[in-house]
Enzyme design. Structure first.
Site, PDB file in Angstrom:
ATOM      1  N   ARG A 161     -16.430  12.580   0.198  1.00 38.48           N
ATOM      2  CA  ARG A 161     -15.285  11.794  -0.280  1.00 38.48           C
ATOM      3  C   ARG A 161     -15.686  10.340  -0.515  1.00 38.48           C
ATOM      4  O   ARG A 161     -15.242   9.699  -1.465  1.00 38.48           O
ATOM      5  CB  ARG A 161     -14.141  11.898   0.728  1.00 38.48           C
ATOM      6  CG  ARG A 161     -13.546  13.310   0.729  1.00 38.48           C
ATOM      7  CD  ARG A 161     -12.502  13.496   1.804  1.00 38.48           C
ATOM      8  NE  ARG A 161     -11.428  12.529   1.682  1.00 38.48           N
ATOM      9  CZ  ARG A 161     -10.596  12.217   2.680  1.00 38.48           C
ATOM     10  NH1 ARG A 161     -10.728  12.793   3.856  1.00 38.48           N
ATOM     11  NH2 ARG A 161      -9.651  11.335   2.496  1.00 38.48           N
TER      12      ARG A 161
ATOM     13  N   GLN B 110      -1.576   4.123   2.537  1.00 38.17           N
ATOM     14  CA  GLN B 110      -2.075   5.141   3.472  1.00 38.17           C
ATOM     15  C   GLN B 110      -3.496   5.529   3.070  1.00 38.17           C
ATOM     16  O   GLN B 110      -4.134   6.307   3.763  1.00 38.17           O
ATOM     17  CB  GLN B 110      -1.180   6.382   3.416  1.00 38.17           C
ATOM     18  CG  GLN B 110       0.265   6.113   3.774  1.00 38.17           C
ATOM     19  CD  GLN B 110       1.139   7.310   3.400  1.00 38.17           C
ATOM     20  OE1 GLN B 110       1.268   8.269   4.150  1.00 38.17           O
ATOM     21  NE2 GLN B 110       1.736   7.249   2.228  1.00 38.17           N
ATOM     22  N   ASN B 111      -3.959   5.026   1.933  1.00 33.74           N
ATOM     23  CA  ASN B 111      -5.244   5.487   1.405  1.00 33.74           C
ATOM     24  C   ASN B 111      -6.405   4.843   2.140  1.00 33.74           C
ATOM     25  O   ASN B 111      -6.342   3.688   2.560  1.00 33.74           O
ATOM     26  CB  ASN B 111      -5.336   5.184  -0.094  1.00 33.74           C
ATOM     27  CG  ASN B 111      -4.308   5.969  -0.886  1.00 33.74           C
ATOM     28  OD1 ASN B 111      -3.707   6.889  -0.347  1.00 33.74           O
ATOM     29  ND2 ASN B 111      -4.107   5.604  -2.133  1.00 33.74           N
ATOM     30  N   VAL B 112      -7.492   5.624   2.224  1.00 37.78           N
ATOM     31  CA  VAL B 112      -8.675   5.143   2.925  1.00 37.78           C
ATOM     32  C   VAL B 112      -9.726   4.639   1.923  1.00 37.78           C
ATOM     33  O   VAL B 112     -10.826   4.287   2.305  1.00 37.78           O
ATOM     34  CB  VAL B 112      -9.243   6.241   3.857  1.00 37.78           C
ATOM     35  CG1 VAL B 112      -8.249   6.543   4.976  1.00 37.78           C
ATOM     36  CG2 VAL B 112      -9.567   7.535   3.087  1.00 37.78           C
TER      37      VAL B 112
ATOM     38  N   HIS C 272      -3.996   4.062   7.509  1.00 39.08           N
ATOM     39  CA  HIS C 272      -4.827   5.164   7.997  1.00 39.08           C
ATOM     40  C   HIS C 272      -6.314   4.824   7.971  1.00 39.08           C
ATOM     41  O   HIS C 272      -7.158   5.715   7.899  1.00 39.08           O
ATOM     42  CB  HIS C 272      -4.515   6.448   7.205  1.00 39.08           C
ATOM     43  CG  HIS C 272      -3.101   6.920   7.417  1.00 39.08           C
ATOM     44  ND1 HIS C 272      -2.412   7.721   6.525  1.00 39.08           N
ATOM     45  CD2 HIS C 272      -2.224   6.674   8.434  1.00 39.08           C
ATOM     46  CE1 HIS C 272      -1.189   7.952   6.998  1.00 39.08           C
ATOM     47  NE2 HIS C 272      -1.050   7.325   8.138  1.00 39.08           N
TER      48      HIS C 272
ATOM     49  N   ASN D  89       6.458   9.807  -8.554  1.00 41.86           N
ATOM     50  CA  ASN D  89       5.724  11.008  -8.142  1.00 41.86           C
ATOM     51  C   ASN D  89       6.052  12.116  -9.145  1.00 41.86           C
ATOM     52  O   ASN D  89       7.207  12.265  -9.530  1.00 41.86           O
ATOM     53  CB  ASN D  89       6.173  11.427  -6.724  1.00 41.86           C
ATOM     54  CG  ASN D  89       5.189  12.381  -6.065  1.00 41.86           C
ATOM     55  OD1 ASN D  89       4.798  13.384  -6.634  1.00 41.86           O
ATOM     56  ND2 ASN D  89       4.789  12.045  -4.844  1.00 41.86           N
ATOM     57  N   PRO D  90       5.062  12.902  -9.571  1.00 38.38           N
ATOM     58  CA  PRO D  90       5.386  14.007 -10.490  1.00 38.38           C
ATOM     59  C   PRO D  90       6.180  15.121  -9.800  1.00 38.38           C
ATOM     60  O   PRO D  90       6.802  15.933 -10.476  1.00 38.38           O
ATOM     61  CB  PRO D  90       4.017  14.537 -10.936  1.00 38.38           C
ATOM     62  CG  PRO D  90       2.982  13.760 -10.232  1.00 38.38           C
ATOM     63  CD  PRO D  90       3.621  12.785  -9.296  1.00 38.38           C
TER      64      PRO D  90
ATOM     65  N   ALA E  93       1.633   8.183 -11.829  1.00 41.73           N
ATOM     66  CA  ALA E  93       1.701   6.740 -11.565  1.00 41.73           C
ATOM     67  C   ALA E  93       0.986   5.939 -12.657  1.00 41.73           C
ATOM     68  O   ALA E  93       1.411   4.830 -12.997  1.00 41.73           O
ATOM     69  CB  ALA E  93       1.073   6.442 -10.206  1.00 41.73           C
TER      70      ALA E  93
END
Ligand code: BJW
Ligand code: ZN
Length: 255
Positions: A70, A100-102, A118, A220-221, A238
């Site tokens: 990742r 919240q993304n890393v 996070h 959001n879809p 987005a």
């Protein structure tokens, strides 16, 4: 996409906009979302099975290999129009980005991030003693189908390094959580972008802001748990919707 006039006006008048983001904001940069199905070596697992201290203790090479794959994807990715539109709002209003993304794609697009709730893929530490560590420069080599990789050892105690992220059952970083609480107090508008709104306590942020009177807009879809309380839910990617929102609020020259 056509943005309702009333929403453009509320955005234009907003004093403090809180962007609350999740994996969907990075999807158009080619970073799989957290709940996308996995393939290759990890196809037998759910991400929720690997993102725990217990999974790392049981099989450090399996979990470390997944995070190295990742990290490779993130290092090779670039910010997309959604990240860039959020940075565009900084020119017009006070903005807080709580993610919240890393990954670090907001920062690379020019948005300072008030809170990485996070943690970060880019700040490893020792699993045993907590001592901070660093990665060698460059992009890690990881086979596309995935591979097990033994984590390096801590210079201080010899324990295995772990990624600097927050796993299930772990507490969120105090300073980041405090920054999120402060942003809720100030925000009159919240844009919740690209999150399934399933993970606690982060998912409460738009809910608490709404209770304080903020207008909550979701991008959001797919339908999510936030639909019930969002003032408006804009269904779509987005990377298309955020640039349209920016332009609708401030015009083409302001966007
Ligand atoms: C697009 C798009 C496009 C696609 N444009 N959108 C029962 C009830 C309530 C709580 C709990 C419970 N049981 C356990 C808990 C607590 C637990 C929890 O919430 N569990 C739930 C799953 C139920 N929470 C915790 O453990 C937290 N800590 C805690 O509670 O501490 C107190 C405590 C301490 C000690 C003991 C017990 C309690 C910590 C949570 C940490 C979460 N960490 C992760 C992993 C980080 C590292 C890593 O990345 O590997 O964070 S989990 C994962 O989920 C990751 C994400 O940040 C987080 C949120 O996911 P996100 O961003 O919403 O992604 P997705 O994939 O779910 O959704 C993507 C969305 O994008 C989708 O909606 C798509 O439609 C959309 N999308 N393309 C816009 N182009
Ligand atoms: Zn150590």
């Amino acid at each position: 996409m056509d943005i309702p006039d009333a929403l453009s006006q509320r955005l234009r008048e907003a004093q403090h906009i809180l962007f609350f983001t999740g994996a969907g904001v990075s999807a158009e940069s080619g970073i799989p979302t957290f709940r996308d199905a996995m393939s290759g070596l990890w196809s037998r697992f759910e991400a929720t099975d690997l993102a725990t201290p217990e999974a790392f203790a049981r099989d450090p090479a399996l979990v470390w290999g997944w995070y190295e794959w990742r990290r490779r994807k993130v290092l090779q990715a670039a910010p997309n129009p959604a990240h860039r539109a959020i940075a565009g709002f900084l020119r017009h209003a006070e903005v807080s980005v709580i993610t919240q993304n890393v990954d670090d794609l907001h920062e690379r697009a020019g948005s300072p991030v008030s809170a990485h709730l996070h943690g970060s893929l880019h700040a490893p530490r020792c699993f045993a003693c907590g001592h901070p560590a660093s990665y060698p420069p460059g992009v890690p080599e990881v086979a596309e189908g995935g591979e097990r990789i033994e984590p390096p050892c801590c210079h201080r105690c010899g324990g295995p390094l772990r990624p600097g992220v927050v796993w299930f059952g772990e507490s969120l970083p105090e300073a980041d959580w405090g920054a999120a609480m402060a942003a809720i107090e100030d925000a009159d508008m919240v844009l919740s972008v690209g999150t399934s709104s399933l993970v606690w306590p982060a998912a409460e942020i738009p809910v608490w802001a709404s209770r304080r009177g903020a207008c909550v807009v979701q991008v959001n879809p797919q339908p999510t748990a936030l639909d019930e309380i969002a003032t408006v839910s804009l269904r779509g990617p987005a990377g298309a919707i955020l640039p349209a929102l920016l332009e609708s609020a401030y015009g083409r020259s302001g966007a």
